[in-house]
Structure formats: C-alpha cells, structure tokens
Design an enzyme around this catalytic site. Structure first.
Site, PDB file in Angstrom:
ATOM      1  N   HIS A 256       0.833  -1.205   0.000  1.00  0.00           N
ATOM      2  CA  HIS A 256       0.000   0.000   0.000  1.00  0.00           C
ATOM      3  C   HIS A 256       0.871   1.259   0.000  1.00  0.00           C
ATOM      4  CE1 HIS A 256      -3.686   2.299   1.197  1.00  0.00           C
ATOM      5  NE2 HIS A 256      -2.776   3.102   1.737  1.00  0.00           N
ATOM      6  N   GLU A 257       1.826   1.322   0.910  1.00  0.00           N
ATOM      7  CA  GLU A 257       2.671   2.513   0.995  1.00  0.00           C
ATOM      8  C   GLU A 257       3.593   2.637  -0.210  1.00  0.00           C
ATOM      9  OE1 GLU A 257       1.870   4.725   2.975  1.00  0.00           O
ATOM     10  OE2 GLU A 257       0.582   3.500   4.281  1.00  0.00           O
ATOM     11  N   HIS A 260       1.835   4.620  -2.829  1.00  0.00           N
ATOM     12  CA  HIS A 260       2.009   6.054  -2.598  1.00  0.00           C
ATOM     13  C   HIS A 260       3.406   6.503  -3.023  1.00  0.00           C
ATOM     14  CE1 HIS A 260      -1.714   6.925  -0.562  1.00  0.00           C
ATOM     15  NE2 HIS A 260      -1.496   6.042   0.399  1.00  0.00           N
ATOM     16  N   GLU A 286      -4.428   7.868  -3.169  1.00  0.00           N
ATOM     17  CA  GLU A 286      -4.956   6.624  -2.617  1.00  0.00           C
ATOM     18  C   GLU A 286      -5.308   5.634  -3.712  1.00  0.00           C
ATOM     19  OE1 GLU A 286      -5.775   4.331   0.843  1.00  0.00           O
ATOM     20  OE2 GLU A 286      -4.696   6.212   0.479  1.00  0.00           O
TER      21      GLU A 286
END
Length: 491
Positions: A256-257, A260, A286
């Site tokens: 997830h990170e 980003h 996101e």
C-alpha cells in the site's frame, strides 16, 4: 533579466525544498526520534511552519502573480500558476499565529494520542482534540464563508464537496452491505497458523517493495505505529509494521505505501520542488496505493506467486495451496480496525469517520460526545459493539495531526482505483500471466505512464478521466468487488 514567472518559480522551488525538510522532521518523529524529544520537536516544527507560512504569504507572490499573463505560458506553466495562486489565496487567509499554533499543537498531540491509545483512555486525549477541532474550525472559517468542512476538504481533494462525496458513498453503501451480508453467511476461509519471524517479514517486505518498482536507492523502509509514506522526488520513504501472527499486516501495508511512494518517485523530474512535483490529490494518491495493494496485490495471479515466496520464507503456515491462499488473503471478517479491514467493509469504516468529522466541523457534534457517537454508529453499521477505545475512536492518528477532510479521500481512492483497473486490464489483456510470475512491470509502467508521471499537471477528476476514458464512478469498483468475492465465496 528575469521575468515574473521565473522569479516566482525560483522562489517556489526554495519553498518546496524547505517543505521537504519539514516533512523529514515528521518522518523522523514517527520512526527514530527519542520519545523525550517531543516538546523540542514541537517547537522545531512550529518554527519551520512559521518560516514556510511567511514564504507562502510573501507579498511578492501576489506581485508576481499579478504581473504574469497566463496566456503566455505553456500547459505546465499554467498548471503551476493555478496551484500557486490557489495556495497563495488560501495561505494569506490564515493568520500566521494560527498556522504556527496549529503546527505546535498537532506536533504535541501525536504523542498524547499515542499514550492515550496505549491506555485505551479517550478522556486523556479529549481536551487536546477539542483544542485541535477549535483551531481547525477557526482555520476553515478563515478560508471560507461557506461550509467549514468543504473548506478543509479542498486541501486534500480540490473542488470536491462533502455533499458530493456523501452522494457517492450513499450510492455504494447498499451494495456494500448486501455483499458483506452474503459473504458473512458463508464458511470463512482458513487463517495462517504459527508465528512469523520479524526479520524474515522485513526481508520479504523489502523484496515486495522492489517487486512493485520502489527504488530503494531513493527510499527506505522503516517501522512505525501507523504505516505512512513521506517525501517526494529523490527521497521518498515508507514505513510498515509487523505482527508475529499476522504477516499480511506487514506485507500489504508495505505494498500500500509503495503505491504512494512510487507515485511520488515517478513524477516527471522536471517538476521537482514545484507544485506539480507531488500527487495532485489524496484521492488520486490513494488510487495508486489501493490498486497496488488490492487489484494487483490481492489478485489471484499475484497471490499465487506470493504463496510460493511465503512458503520459501516461513515453511508450512497452514495453507495447503494457491487457491486456499487467495481466499485467505481476501478473507472477509469482522473487525474494528480500518487498516486491517477487507475490501468490502473498508469503505464502511471510512463512511463512519467521514460522518463524524463532518459533524465535528459543522458544530453538530462535540468532542466530549465523540466516543459515544463513534461507538453508536459503529454498532449500527457493523452489528457489534466496540470493545475498547484503541479499536474505536483512538485507532487512527489523523485527527490528532489535524487531518480533517482527509478520511473521505480513502474511499475516493478506491473508486478511482476501480476505474483505473478496468482501463489497465483493457490495455494489458495478458497482465495476469506476468503477475503470476511476480512481475508487476507492465502494470506499474501503465500506471506511471497514465497517472504518476503527471504529478499535479491535471485536476484530479480530469486526470482519472484522461487515464480511463470515462468520468469517475463508483460502478467499476462495486462490479469488481461483487465479481471477485462472488467467485471466492461461491455466491
């Protein structure tokens, strides 16, 4: 002899560089700073914010903006001017004393929140949160004579309104609840068993970061209570967390990170330190973390590869084959924590927070009543009671650092990711063949080309429409969820 635009951009690049330094102070505070340094760090952050606010409100900005003829600029120049003009108007509306006090108070509040969370004691945090809410309402009033919540939302999702978002969320809610209820009526997939060595988790999580295209020569992976990504351009850092009984917490937080971080790393280098040199909105940001984590990372093809990697790292962990592993990774389950929620229920967690923070900003809810309101709304939405504050009103760091208006962008990101996934798979019909080998190159290259490289060049909804050929809608996300979980749970 320089012109007004050149002077403006030279000044802006210095401000952008100072902003990156301020961001590094925040990263250090969450990862390596000694706990006892919090009061000093609060003063340092406040001082840096004072300098930045002075630059962002410098009267020369107004002079340069007035002197520039937009029509003489190319697309990049016009986009830079759009961002700078909007930022200048917003920052000049906020008194320097208020900006400094917000920086000081939110820096101190992080430690107070963390301590209250560890003790499940909302009452010890409530006075601090009440001060932050008061300061944010003051900030919103300075920014707009209209809706206070919309004024704060605009910082994270430009041009969006709370009412628009509520309409989209309300359209999703019945389908989400219906799908969840069907799934929870089916037998639950197996869970992993045993314990998972932290060092092995971190080794595999760094491998996953590289697998998804994260450039470790311009980044690093550390641990934090709440995983996050920090920085842009040539220095983009991420954090994750580990649990000895739940390796997915580590692996999917990392993926997830990385979504980003790759967005920031892959922006056109020419935009460094300019308004175009970071993600255009938190909803678009996101969308990248979510499509990396869910549509790619939790897809059947990629999980078949990840199953093999985990078997090699940890041996037998109670899952027999790739199909069982796919179901386990995507298991729908009851729970309290937003960041640990499955794809179906995640948006229901966001809806809860969105409603509460909107009511706080609009004066319909007092901080003193927040915990009770959270617990009541949670039980209404999920059907069971919150057992402790760390699983409820204290679980997220966002309000302690003043991020009101941020929460709805998580679900906007899911909507955008649903749209992007349809377009990406239409352009890459053989994508799953690559993903089954642990090769995400085609997917990440498509996202870099169509979303990431542009940074802040386009407006958020224009960027998604340009990448997908259609206006953003909740329908692709809901269709994807119903198809995916309908197959897993044989609905």
């Amino acid at each position: 002899m320089t012109n007004a635009y050149d002077d403006l951009m030279a000044f802006q690049r210095e401000t952008g560089a100072l902003g990156q330094i301020a961001g590094r102070l925040g990263w250090d505070q969450e990862t390596m700073m000694p706990r006892g340094a919090a009061p000093q760090r609060a003063e340092e952050m406040a001082a840096m914010e004072h300098v930045l606010h002075a630059r962002r409100t410098d009267p020369r900005l107004g002079d340069w903006l007035a002197a520039i003829n937009d029509k003489t600029l190319d697309q990049v120049g016009q986009a830079n001017l759009r961002h700078i003009r909007k930022s200048y108007l917003r920052n000049t509306a906020i008194p320097a004393k208020l900006a400094s006090e917000l920086a000081r108070k939110t820096s101190m509040a992080q430690g107070i929140w963390a301590e209250a969370r560890s003790k499940d004691d909302f009452a010890s945090f409530a006075p601090t949160l009440e001060e932050i809410v008061s300061l944010k309402r003051e900030e919103a009033a300075a920014l707009s004579k209209g809706n206070l919540y919309d004024a704060l939302l605009d910082d994270y999702e430009p041009d969006a309104t709370g009412d628009q978002i509520a309409a989209m969320f309300n359209a999703m809610e019945p389908r989400l609840i219906a799908l969840r209820d069907k799934v929870l009526g089916k037998p639950e997939p197996k869970s992993v068993t045993g314990t998972f060595d932290e060092a092995k988790q971190m080794k595999l999580t760094r491998q996953l970061a590289k697998t998804f295209g994260y450039d470790m020569s311009r980044g690093r992976v550390d641990k934090a209570v709440h995983p996050f990504s920090s920085g842009s351009g040539m220095d983009v850092r991420i954090t994750t967390r580990t649990s000895e009984i739940d390796p997915f917490n580590c692996f999917y937080s990392t993926i997830h990170e990385v979504g980003h971080a790759c967005y920031e790393q892959n922006i056109n280098d020419d935009y460094l330190f300019t308004p175009l040199g970071s993600g255009v909105s938190m909803g678009v940001h996101e969308s990248q973390s979510r499509i990396y984590e869910n549509q790619i990372g939790r897809g059947r093809a990629f999980t078949s590869w990840l199953f093999g990697e985990m078997k090699e790292a940890f041996g037998d962990f109670g899952i027999a084959n790739e199909d069982e592993f796919y179901a386990t990774v995507n298991k729908v389950h009851k729970g309290y924590i937003r960041t640990e929620a499955d794809e179906i229920q995640y948006n229901l967690h966001v809806l809860l927070r969105f409603g509460l923070e909107k009511d706080l900003m609009e004066g319909k809810l007092d901080v003193a009543d927040l915990e009770e309101a959270w617990n009541t709304r949670f039980e209404q939405a999920f059907g069971y009671k919150v057992d402790k504050a760390s699983n409820g009103v204290l679980q997220d760091v966002h309000w302690s650092v003043g991020l009101f208006g941020y929460f709805p962008t998580y679900s906007l990101g899911n909507l955008y990711a649903g749209c992007l996934n349809v377009a990406m798979r239409g352009a890459l019909p053989d994508l799953d063949t690559d993903l089954a080998k642990g090769d995400t190159t085609a997917a990440t290259a498509w996202l870099q080309e169509n979303v990431q490289q542009h940074g802040g060049l386009y407006k958020p909804t224009d960027l998604i429409a340009k990448a997908t050929g259609a206006e953003p809608s909740e329908a692709p996300l809901m269709d994807y969820l119903e198809a995916k979980f309908g197959e897993i749970y044989d609905l």
